[in-house]
Design an enzyme around this catalytic site. Structure first.
Site, PDB file in Angstrom:
ATOM      1  N   GLU A   1       0.891  -1.074   0.124  1.00 13.46           N
ATOM      2  CA  GLU A   1       0.176  -0.089   0.022  1.00 13.46           C
ATOM      3  C   GLU A   1       0.960   1.213  -0.226  1.00 13.46           C
ATOM      4  O   GLU A   1       1.302   1.503   1.080  1.00 13.46           O
ATOM      5  CB  GLU A   1      -0.778  -0.066   1.070  1.00 13.46           C
TER       6      GLU A   1
ATOM      7  N   CYS B   1      -2.465   8.605   2.446  1.00 10.65           N
ATOM      8  CA  CYS B   1      -2.436   8.111   1.080  1.00 10.65           C
ATOM      9  C   CYS B   1      -3.369   8.686   0.332  1.00 10.65           C
ATOM     10  O   CYS B   1      -3.421   8.671  -0.933  1.00 10.65           O
ATOM     11  CB  CYS B   1      -2.237   6.495   1.383  1.00 10.65           C
TER      12      CYS B   1
HETATM   13  C1  UN1 Z   1      -3.669   5.783   4.485  1.00  8.81           C
HETATM   14  O1  UN1 Z   1      -3.555   6.904   4.464  1.00  8.81           O
HETATM   15  O2  UN1 Z   1      -2.457   4.923   4.476  1.00  8.81           O
HETATM   16  O3  UN1 Z   1      -9.419   6.212   3.621  1.00  8.81           O
HETATM   17  C2  UN1 Z   1      -4.724   5.088   4.768  1.00  8.81           C
HETATM   18  C3  UN1 Z   1      -8.798   6.598   4.128  1.00  8.81           C
HETATM   19  C4  UN1 Z   1      -8.196   5.878   5.575  1.00  8.81           C
HETATM   20  C5  UN1 Z   1      -7.218   5.183   5.656  1.00  8.81           C
HETATM   21  C6  UN1 Z   1      -5.998   5.648   4.753  1.00  8.81           C
HETATM   22  N1  UN1 Z   1      -9.503   5.078   6.263  1.00  8.81           N
HETATM   23  O4  UN1 Z   1      -8.300   7.723   4.212  1.00  8.81           O
END
Ligand code: UN1
Length: 553
Positions: free
Chosen positions: A305, A339
């Site tokens: 990820e 992310c």
């Molecule tokens: C991340 O930024 O690695 O969908 C995960 C989202 C959160 C998870 C982000 N539930 O923004």
């Protein structure tokens, strides 16, 4: 192991309460205590950290009760005000090896525990998390600078994940298949895989671990967690809350393990370790490539990820108010360090001015400040390095012909003197600019004009990453085109809601440089298990598949 222990008075903190937290150990510990006790943080917020690291130093390695660490000291400072939080002792490579030995032994026990009973352990873990949601969120808030609301949301995401995993523990379904041979039965079953290595990033210091760990546990796997060193304290905190659950159920050490260490030592050891059949890693694309190469070379599995460069398309039919609100949260939440953060907005040229003016108005209303305070929308970035990277990206934007429409300054004065606070930036850019193709982990939002839907979708896809995407439209045909095979190329595609804040029920992950992995809900669990195809002959004859005759006396 006992699985019927009621969660009541023993909430998992008994051992912490009896810790000699008031004892000082060495001068570093004394300094830590004095400085944190003078800090501005509310009493309730100090309690969990004090109980965990009251002695000023805590080991970064552990497999079920004590923590230790034979590596260098890792000094943790809060991005909120630069004050020292704690010292976490890195795990040495030998510490890592000892933990792998323990987890391999624990796996031998755990894999034989019926899956619903494994689920019962995760249920108890969820109960502890519920009870300590606020405390734990406070540690996250202080260590990585998320707002209290977002930090509590993160712990909630763990709780949701625990609930999901409990249900999953009764649903690790295998299919039964018709056999071409009479008197035969074929089915698939899912077996535990082994110890799973989990590498997490600072921005979701706990939830991403929970996505992996709770699924891994119900699947019969054990877990070795290498958290980001920027979030080591949050990792120690949650382990110290959870380990007593395992102890109370007479489970062996080694089920849930922690190794705080650097990439070049612990990360390297883990990715080359054949005893770890699966490495699930969250972080940069560069890190992901290293993990994929090393684990792939030994034919192990990875779940990656990695970065995102998430775009939102705002079409002429969109509800602009809704789009503005969603974009503001998606771009500013977690100070642009998700992310899934919205990094690009493709706005139809006819509504560009309205949209950008309205977005700038909503940015003006933001409260930036101490994330522990109620009503603050955005706290600091994780460290000064992140602020520098943001400033460098804005310089590149200007060099490449873009312009800043709002914000982008480094703040100073009071707690802002920590050098970690910025005003979020709205910039005007073009899709083909090199800086727009990069993920800068900061609150920079590029607004890009488009004229046709084809142009917008092409721009959305013209980046190396493919994590999350969204369209704002009230036009069915536009929404369907966006969701079609020729539309978004991302792992997540949303309509009339932003790119962040995915629920745990769906599988989470993205394509291209985003790594291709899937974690959390849906059938992501299959990556954590070994699939076994079983053929049973109950016929007393030996018919062969594909009609082959093989007759011997
Ligand atoms: C991340 O930024 O690695 O969908 C995960 C989202 C959160 C998870 C982000 N539930 O923004």
């Amino acid at each position: 192991m006992r699985l019927n222990h009621p969660i009541g008075a023993g909430d998992g903190l008994g051992c912490l309460r009896s810790d000699p937290v008031a004892k000082k150990r060495g001068s570093m510990g004394t300094e830590f205590q004095n400085r944190t006790q003078n800090g501005p943080l509310p009493r309730a917020g100090r309690s969990l950290i004090e109980r965990i690291v009251g002695e000023g130093e805590v080991g970064g390695a552990g497999s079920g009760s004590e923590t230790w660490g034979h590596g260098d000291p890792l000094r943790r400072f809060s991005p909120i005000d630069s004050r020292p939080l704690s010292v976490v002792r890195w795990a040495s490579v030998q510490d890592y090896r000892d933990i792998v030995d323990r987890t391999a032994t624990a796996f031998g026990v755990w894999r034989m525990v019926p899956a619903p009973k494994r689920g019962e352990i995760v249920r108890q873990i969820g109960t502890v998390l519920r009870r300590h949601k606020r405390d734990l969120a406070e540690v996250v808030c202080r260590e990585v600078g998320k707002t209290r609301a977002e930090a509590e949301g993160e712990v909630q995401e763990m709780i949701d994940m625990a609930d999901f995993a409990v249900g999953l523990s009764r649903m690790l379904y295998g299919v039964t298949l018709p056999s071409e041979r009479s008197g035969h039965r074929i089915y698939e079953q899912w077996q535990p895989l082994g110890p799973v290595g989990v590498i997490t990033a600072f921005n979701f210091p706990l939830a991403v671990w929970a996505w992996n760990a709770f699924v891994a546990l119900v699947c019969g796997d054990t877990v070795i967690w290498k958290p980001s060193s920027k979030a080591a304290l949050s990792a120690v905190a949650v382990m110290k809350l959870i380990w007593p659950v395992l102890k109370r159920n007479d489970l062996p050490d080694g089920l849930l393990n922690l190794v705080v260490g650097s990439g070049p030592s612990i990360g390297e050891a883990m990715i080359h370790d054949r005893r770890i059949p699966l490495v699930s890693a969250t972080g940069s694309v560069r890190m992901g490539r290293q993990v994929a190469a090393a684990v792939g070379n030994r034919l192990g599995r990875t779940i990656l990820e990695l970065g995102g460069n998430n775009a939102v398309i705002v079409t002429p039919s969109a509800d602009l108010d809704l789009a503005v609100r969603a974009v503001a949260f998606g771009a500013i939440g977690t100070a642009g360090q998700r992310c899934t953060t919205i990094r690009r907005v493709l706005v139809h040229a006819d509504s560009f001015d309205d949209f950008s003016a309205s977005l700038a108005r909503s940015y003006q209303q933001l409260r930036i400040g101490n994330p522990l305070e109620d009503g603050v929308h955005m706290g600091p970035l994780i460290d000064a390095e992140a602020v520098n990277a943001m400033q460098a990206a804005l310089q590149q934007l200007k060099d490449q012909g873009g312009s800043i429409m709002y914000g982008g300054q480094v703040l100073s004065g009071g707690i802002f003197d920590s050098g970690t606070y910025v005003t979020p930036c709205i910039a005007e850019a073009r899709a083909e600019m090199p800086i727009v193709r990069e993920e800068t982990f900061a609150p920079i939002l590029y607004l890009i004009r488009f004229r046709t839907m084809e142009e917008a979708v092409a721009a959305l896809k013209a980046v190396p990453q493919g994590l999350s995407s969204a369209i704002f439209t009230n036009h069915l045909l536009e929404a369907e085109a966006f969701l079609s095979a020729g539309g978004s190329d991302c792992g997540i595609a949303n309509v009339n809601t932003g790119t962040t804040g995915a629920e745990i029920g769906g599988a989470f992950g993205g394509e291209k440089d985003s790594g291709g992995g899937r974690e959390a809900g849906s059938d992501a669990w299959k990556a954590y298990m070994r699939r076994q195809t079983v053929t049973i002959n109950w016929s007393r004859k030996l018919p062969l598949a594909q009609g082959i005759e093989f007759n011997v006396d």
